[in-house]
Scaffold this motif. Structure first.
Motif, PDB file in Angstrom:
ATOM      1  N   GLY A 136     -16.641 -12.891   4.225  1.00 57.53           N
ATOM      2  CA  GLY A 136     -16.869 -13.261   2.836  1.00 57.53           C
ATOM      3  C   GLY A 136     -16.589 -14.726   2.575  1.00 57.53           C
ATOM      4  N   ALA A 137     -16.606 -15.107   1.303  1.00 59.47           N
ATOM      5  CA  ALA A 137     -16.523 -16.517   0.925  1.00 59.47           C
ATOM      6  C   ALA A 137     -15.277 -17.205   1.470  1.00 59.47           C
ATOM      7  CB  ALA A 137     -16.581 -16.651  -0.599  1.00 59.47           C
ATOM      8  N   ASP A 138     -14.129 -16.541   1.384  1.00 60.01           N
ATOM      9  CA  ASP A 138     -12.893 -17.159   1.893  1.00 60.01           C
ATOM     10  C   ASP A 138     -12.459 -16.587   3.240  1.00 60.01           C
ATOM     11  OD1 ASP A 138     -12.049 -14.642   1.158  1.00 60.01           O
ATOM     12  OD2 ASP A 138     -10.389 -15.320  -0.112  1.00 60.01           O
ATOM     13  N   GLY A 139     -13.259 -15.692   3.789  1.00 59.00           N
ATOM     14  CA  GLY A 139     -12.948 -15.088   5.082  1.00 59.00           C
ATOM     15  C   GLY A 139     -11.988 -13.920   5.034  1.00 59.00           C
ATOM     16  N   LEU A 140     -11.502 -13.570   3.829  1.00 57.23           N
ATOM     17  CA  LEU A 140     -10.418 -12.578   3.744  1.00 57.23           C
ATOM     18  C   LEU A 140     -10.835 -11.258   3.097  1.00 57.23           C
ATOM     19  CD1 LEU A 140      -7.452 -14.929   2.746  1.00 57.23           C
ATOM     20  CD2 LEU A 140      -8.227 -14.240   5.032  1.00 57.23           C
ATOM     21  N   ASP A 141     -12.131 -11.057   2.881  1.00 55.63           N
ATOM     22  CA  ASP A 141     -12.570  -9.809   2.234  1.00 55.63           C
ATOM     23  C   ASP A 141     -12.101  -8.585   3.012  1.00 55.63           C
ATOM     24  OD1 ASP A 141     -13.790 -11.290   0.297  1.00 55.63           O
ATOM     25  OD2 ASP A 141     -15.856 -10.741   0.833  1.00 55.63           O
ATOM     26  N   VAL A 142     -12.299  -8.593   4.318  1.00 54.55           N
ATOM     27  CA  VAL A 142     -11.926  -7.420   5.126  1.00 54.55           C
ATOM     28  C   VAL A 142     -10.410  -7.352   5.285  1.00 54.55           C
ATOM     29  CG1 VAL A 142     -12.301  -6.180   7.289  1.00 54.55           C
ATOM     30  CG2 VAL A 142     -14.146  -7.544   6.301  1.00 54.55           C
ATOM     31  N   VAL A 143      -9.751  -8.501   5.328  1.00 54.29           N
ATOM     32  CA  VAL A 143      -8.283  -8.514   5.395  1.00 54.29           C
ATOM     33  C   VAL A 143      -7.700  -7.778   4.192  1.00 54.29           C
ATOM     34  CG1 VAL A 143      -6.231  -9.982   5.349  1.00 54.29           C
ATOM     35  CG2 VAL A 143      -8.194 -10.623   6.767  1.00 54.29           C
ATOM     36  N   ARG A 144      -8.290  -7.966   3.024  1.00 49.06           N
ATOM     37  CA  ARG A 144      -7.807  -7.266   1.821  1.00 49.06           C
ATOM     38  C   ARG A 144      -7.948  -5.756   1.985  1.00 49.06           C
ATOM     39  NH1 ARG A 144     -10.616 -11.861  -0.169  1.00 49.06           N
ATOM     40  NH2 ARG A 144      -9.152 -13.328  -1.168  1.00 49.06           N
ATOM     41  N   HIS A 145      -9.061  -5.311   2.563  1.00 51.34           N
ATOM     42  CA  HIS A 145      -9.231  -3.869   2.817  1.00 51.34           C
ATOM     43  C   HIS A 145      -8.209  -3.373   3.836  1.00 51.34           C
ATOM     44  CE1 HIS A 145     -12.762  -3.172   0.403  1.00 51.34           C
ATOM     45  NE2 HIS A 145     -13.451  -4.125   1.004  1.00 51.34           N
ATOM     46  N   VAL A 146      -7.962  -4.180   4.873  1.00 49.30           N
ATOM     47  CA  VAL A 146      -6.969  -3.806   5.884  1.00 49.30           C
ATOM     48  C   VAL A 146      -5.598  -3.639   5.243  1.00 49.30           C
ATOM     49  CG1 VAL A 146      -5.702  -4.633   7.910  1.00 49.30           C
ATOM     50  CG2 VAL A 146      -8.191  -4.819   7.835  1.00 49.30           C
ATOM     51  N   SER A 147      -5.224  -4.570   4.374  1.00 52.88           N
ATOM     52  CA  SER A 147      -3.922  -4.487   3.696  1.00 52.88           C
ATOM     53  C   SER A 147      -3.797  -3.189   2.913  1.00 52.88           C
ATOM     54  CB  SER A 147      -3.747  -5.692   2.769  1.00 52.88           C
ATOM     55  OG  SER A 147      -2.574  -5.565   1.990  1.00 52.88           O
ATOM     56  N   ARG A 148      -4.803  -2.863   2.135  1.00 54.08           N
ATOM     57  CA  ARG A 148      -4.734  -1.649   1.302  1.00 54.08           C
ATOM     58  C   ARG A 148      -4.751  -0.382   2.154  1.00 54.08           C
ATOM     59  NH1 ARG A 148      -7.950  -5.068  -2.159  1.00 54.08           N
ATOM     60  NH2 ARG A 148      -9.892  -4.284  -1.275  1.00 54.08           N
ATOM     61  N   SER A 149      -5.591  -0.360   3.174  1.00 57.21           N
ATOM     62  CA  SER A 149      -5.640   0.823   4.032  1.00 57.21           C
ATOM     63  C   SER A 149      -4.337   1.019   4.794  1.00 57.21           C
ATOM     64  CB  SER A 149      -6.808   0.713   5.017  1.00 57.21           C
ATOM     65  OG  SER A 149      -8.039   0.799   4.358  1.00 57.21           O
ATOM     66  N   ALA A 150      -3.776  -0.091   5.285  1.00 58.55           N
ATOM     67  CA  ALA A 150      -2.524   0.008   6.035  1.00 58.55           C
ATOM     68  C   ALA A 150      -1.381   0.475   5.153  1.00 58.55           C
ATOM     69  CB  ALA A 150      -2.201  -1.332   6.678  1.00 58.55           C
ATOM     70  N   LEU A 151      -1.355   0.047   3.885  1.00 59.27           N
ATOM     71  CA  LEU A 151      -0.324   0.532   2.960  1.00 59.27           C
ATOM     72  C   LEU A 151      -0.413   2.045   2.797  1.00 59.27           C
ATOM     73  CD1 LEU A 151      -0.361  -2.187   0.160  1.00 59.27           C
ATOM     74  CD2 LEU A 151       1.596  -1.584   1.596  1.00 59.27           C
ATOM     75  N   ARG A 152      -1.618   2.547   2.795  1.00 59.61           N
ATOM     76  CA  ARG A 152      -1.832   3.983   2.666  1.00 59.61           C
ATOM     77  C   ARG A 152      -1.431   4.722   3.942  1.00 59.61           C
ATOM     78  NH1 ARG A 152      -6.280   6.370   4.579  1.00 59.61           N
ATOM     79  NH2 ARG A 152      -7.548   4.466   4.540  1.00 59.61           N
ATOM     80  N   LEU A 153      -1.760   4.157   5.088  1.00 54.11           N
ATOM     81  CA  LEU A 153      -1.568   4.842   6.358  1.00 54.11           C
ATOM     82  C   LEU A 153      -0.119   4.791   6.857  1.00 54.11           C
ATOM     83  CD1 LEU A 153      -4.751   3.513   8.168  1.00 54.11           C
ATOM     84  CD2 LEU A 153      -4.283   5.926   7.698  1.00 54.11           C
TER      85      LEU A 153
END
Length: 280
Positions: free
Chosen positions: A214-231
């Motif tokens: 994405g624009a700042d390179g962190l779009d998928v990192v944000r998804h990783v953060s949220r998924s990891a908090l759940r897991l």
């Protein structure tokens, strides 16, 4: 032939021309790099068919096709993985990132700690964890239809009974593991959309799906953060690989999401390479 091959690749702008020449010659002859060097020193002649095959591989490499695509193989820690068009070629620096997850899994008293690799690509990280921490149970998630056949081949080849591969999006993967995972690791796409890589091997051959975040390179990192908090269970470890200029931004992102003790770590070239954090 060895000296000629190294010169040809040097003229094509290959940084490690001599290494690549040895490996391409060895690939055709079925020999190690050391054996190729030894035969060159004593002047062992090549069969005509071998010379023709080597010249064709040199031509492809001179056009900047990745060495790993030409040989079909990529080393990663103790593994040798199958790679080709459609899947991201694992890099040496990721071996060090994987070590954070391996160390975290090994440090636990659990008889079968659970590790998850989000966006596994070739399967390199997940399979390294499974092989090097045999008492752990490892899940790997990949959502690219182009990469997944390579992942499947590597899982089959390595044959780690404690590793499970899942086709799916990392944003909502593995809900059955929520709150039970000890370690989540990811090497997500993190290059900003307008930061086109200089190296032709990356720009022309690595899949865009595995590069751009994405624009700042962190779009998928944000998804990783949220998924990891759940897991992750409380105190579980998150490991994210990223670009050398993204450490501070990722630490801030993780802190905002509620992670504890975000910390950025350098690789062997002293560049920021990974950030870890603990689940609240």
């Amino acid at each position: 032939m060895r000296a000629h091959a190294a010169r040809e690749l040097t003229l094509a702008g290959i940084a490690d021309a001599e290494v690549d020449a040895d490996l391409l010659i060895g690939h055709v002859l079925g020999l190690s790099r050391g054996r190729v060097q030894a035969l060159a020193i004593i002047g062992t002649p090549l069969a005509d068919t071998d010379a023709v095959a080597i010249r064709e591989l040199l031509r492809r490499r001179a056009l900047r096709e990745p060495l790993q695509h030409i040989t079909g193989r990529a080393p990663f820690r103790s593994l040798e993985l199958q790679v080709g068009p459609g899947v991201f070629v694992p890099r040496p620096e990721t071996e060090q990132v994987a070590q954070f997850a391996i160390d975290a899994l090994r440090s636990l008293p659990d008889p079968e700690p659970i590790g998850v690799d989000l966006g596994t690509g070739s399967g390199a990280i997940a399979l390294a964890l499974a092989v090097e921490v045999p008492n752990a149970r490892i899940w790997a998630v990949e959502n690219s239809p182009e990469a997944f056949p390579w992942t499947t081949r590597n899982f089959s080849q390595v044959g780690a009974a404690n590793a499970t591969l899942v086709f799916g999006d990392l944003a909502d993967a593995l809900p059955e593991l929520d709150g039970t995972v000890a370690v989540v690791i990811s090497n997500p796409p993190y290059i900003p959309a307008d930061a086109i890589p200089r190296d032709p091997e990356v720009r022309l051959f690595d899949p865009a799906h595995a590069l751009y975040g994405g624009a700042d390179g962190l779009d998928v990192v944000r998804h990783v953060s949220r998924s990891a908090l759940r897991l992750l269970r409380p105190g579980g470890v998150l490991v994210i690989e990223h670009g050398e200029l993204q450490g501070a931004e990722i630490r801030a992102l993780l802190a905002q999401d509620g992670w504890r003790a975000p910390a950025t770590h350098r690789d062997y070239t002293t560049r920021d390479r990974a950030t870890t954090a603990l689940a609240p």
